[in-house]
Design a protein around this motif. Sequence first.
Motif, PDB file in Angstrom:
ATOM      1  N   SER A  74      -3.053  -4.359  11.654  1.00  0.00           N
ATOM      2  CA  SER A  74      -3.489  -5.050  10.431  1.00  0.00           C
ATOM      3  C   SER A  74      -2.407  -5.048   9.372  1.00  0.00           C
ATOM      4  N   ASP A  75      -2.274  -6.190   8.677  1.00  0.00           N
ATOM      5  CA  ASP A  75      -1.357  -6.293   7.556  1.00  0.00           C
ATOM      6  C   ASP A  75      -2.127  -5.926   6.284  1.00  0.00           C
ATOM      7  N   GLU A  80       5.478  -7.434   4.313  1.00  0.00           N
ATOM      8  CA  GLU A  80       4.358  -7.028   5.144  1.00  0.00           C
ATOM      9  C   GLU A  80       4.315  -5.499   5.253  1.00  0.00           C
ATOM     10  N   VAL A  81       3.101  -4.974   5.322  1.00  0.00           N
ATOM     11  CA  VAL A  81       2.873  -3.554   5.616  1.00  0.00           C
ATOM     12  C   VAL A  81       1.859  -3.514   6.751  1.00  0.00           C
ATOM     13  N   ILE A  82       2.356  -3.372   7.976  1.00  0.00           N
ATOM     14  CA  ILE A  82       1.507  -3.424   9.161  1.00  0.00           C
ATOM     15  C   ILE A  82       1.087  -2.003   9.537  1.00  0.00           C
ATOM     16  N   LYS A  97      -2.499  -8.444   3.427  1.00  0.00           N
ATOM     17  CA  LYS A  97      -3.420  -9.579   3.559  1.00  0.00           C
ATOM     18  C   LYS A  97      -4.887  -9.190   3.488  1.00  0.00           C
ATOM     19  N   ARG A 141      -1.609   0.133  -0.684  1.00  0.00           N
ATOM     20  CA  ARG A 141      -1.637  -0.967  -1.679  1.00  0.00           C
ATOM     21  C   ARG A 141      -2.173  -0.523  -3.030  1.00  0.00           C
ATOM     22  N   ARG A 160       8.006  -4.477   6.672  1.00  0.00           N
ATOM     23  CA  ARG A 160       8.928  -5.570   6.964  1.00  0.00           C
ATOM     24  C   ARG A 160       9.215  -6.409   5.724  1.00  0.00           C
TER      25      ARG A 160
END
Length: 374
Positions: A111-112, A105-107, A115, A97, A29
């Motif tokens: 979980s993101d 965001e990468v859900i 973060k 990552r 997102r």
Amino acid sequence: MVDQSTAAPAAPANASADAPASSIGISIRKLYKIFGPTPDQFLERVQNGMTKQVLRDEHGHVLGLRDINIDMPAGGIQVVMGLSGSGKSTLIRHINRLIEPTSGEVIAGESDVVKMNHSELLRFRREKTAMVFQKFALFPHYTILENAEYGLEVQGVPTKQRRERSMKWLERVGLKGYEDNYPNQLSGGMQQRVGLARALSNDAPILLMDEAFSALDPLIRSDMQSVLLDLQQEIGKTIVFITHDLDEALRLGDKIAILRDGEVVQQGTGQQIVLKPADDYIESFVRDVNRGRVIRSRTLMQPGARIEGPDVDPSLVIEEVARLLSAENMEAANVVTAKGKHLGVLTMSDVIGAMVPPNPDSENQGEAATAANL
């Protein structure tokens, strides 16, 4: 115009009907990536429309990704394709990552990834994702078995257990008997099978494949695609597959996202992209596609009562329908589900019409003739 609209997600065509409950979807997102010493300084300006060229020429930064929004189905194969420099490899490295995003965001599941702290990210990489690289990335001084079990060794899995699991997958990808060989004793295709077995041995729900088959000869590449599709029926992983080849994308992808200059130009199923290209750029990709191997029966069928003719599955590509109708000397087929429900009728004339792409010159001539008669 950038087309990032998506239809309601369908069940992944390549996934197992009994995909593991551990399969998790991925939702990307509003993802941005700016390469350079002070990316945050230019984020708002890029969000407001600063071009890639201006960012590079006037500010010495490179735009990697701009406002990426993709929902990747759990248990399906999401293909991301584009030409060199389009951002596809940058994108896949945001999922685990290996590259830090500038924003977004990468859900994965609930979980993101963006973060996660260091320990959470390390656990996510080891337990939730596995990666297959273009250049195999095998250890030359390790045997094939030792390469296949490396991820499990890092996780601390006991020797007996990790060797049993690794041998299972080496056998599954056709490498039984080669476990004591070394990588330089195997062909390129066999080495890539080792990489695939290593990734599958980890039993991670997400499999990331970055141009995994691009370095292989065409016949070996096709064979590896078949291996992956066969395995997917069994394992139902969430697979993100990067490629620059449209034929490969159409064969493998439940969904396809096409990137250009770090932006999503169009996404959807292979059929949606082939039948309704978003712009001239996509049109140039799909112009020479064998439409008969992409379009499926359910796309062309018309409502109607059962007729005299063979039954075909709604997912059957129309090239196979044409072959079947020709062999049985029939003019139409009934489209029927596996449980016998009649959905509609598909005629040979519709099949032939769909397999031949429209001729732009003919369309223009028709429009000109119509205008002349007004």
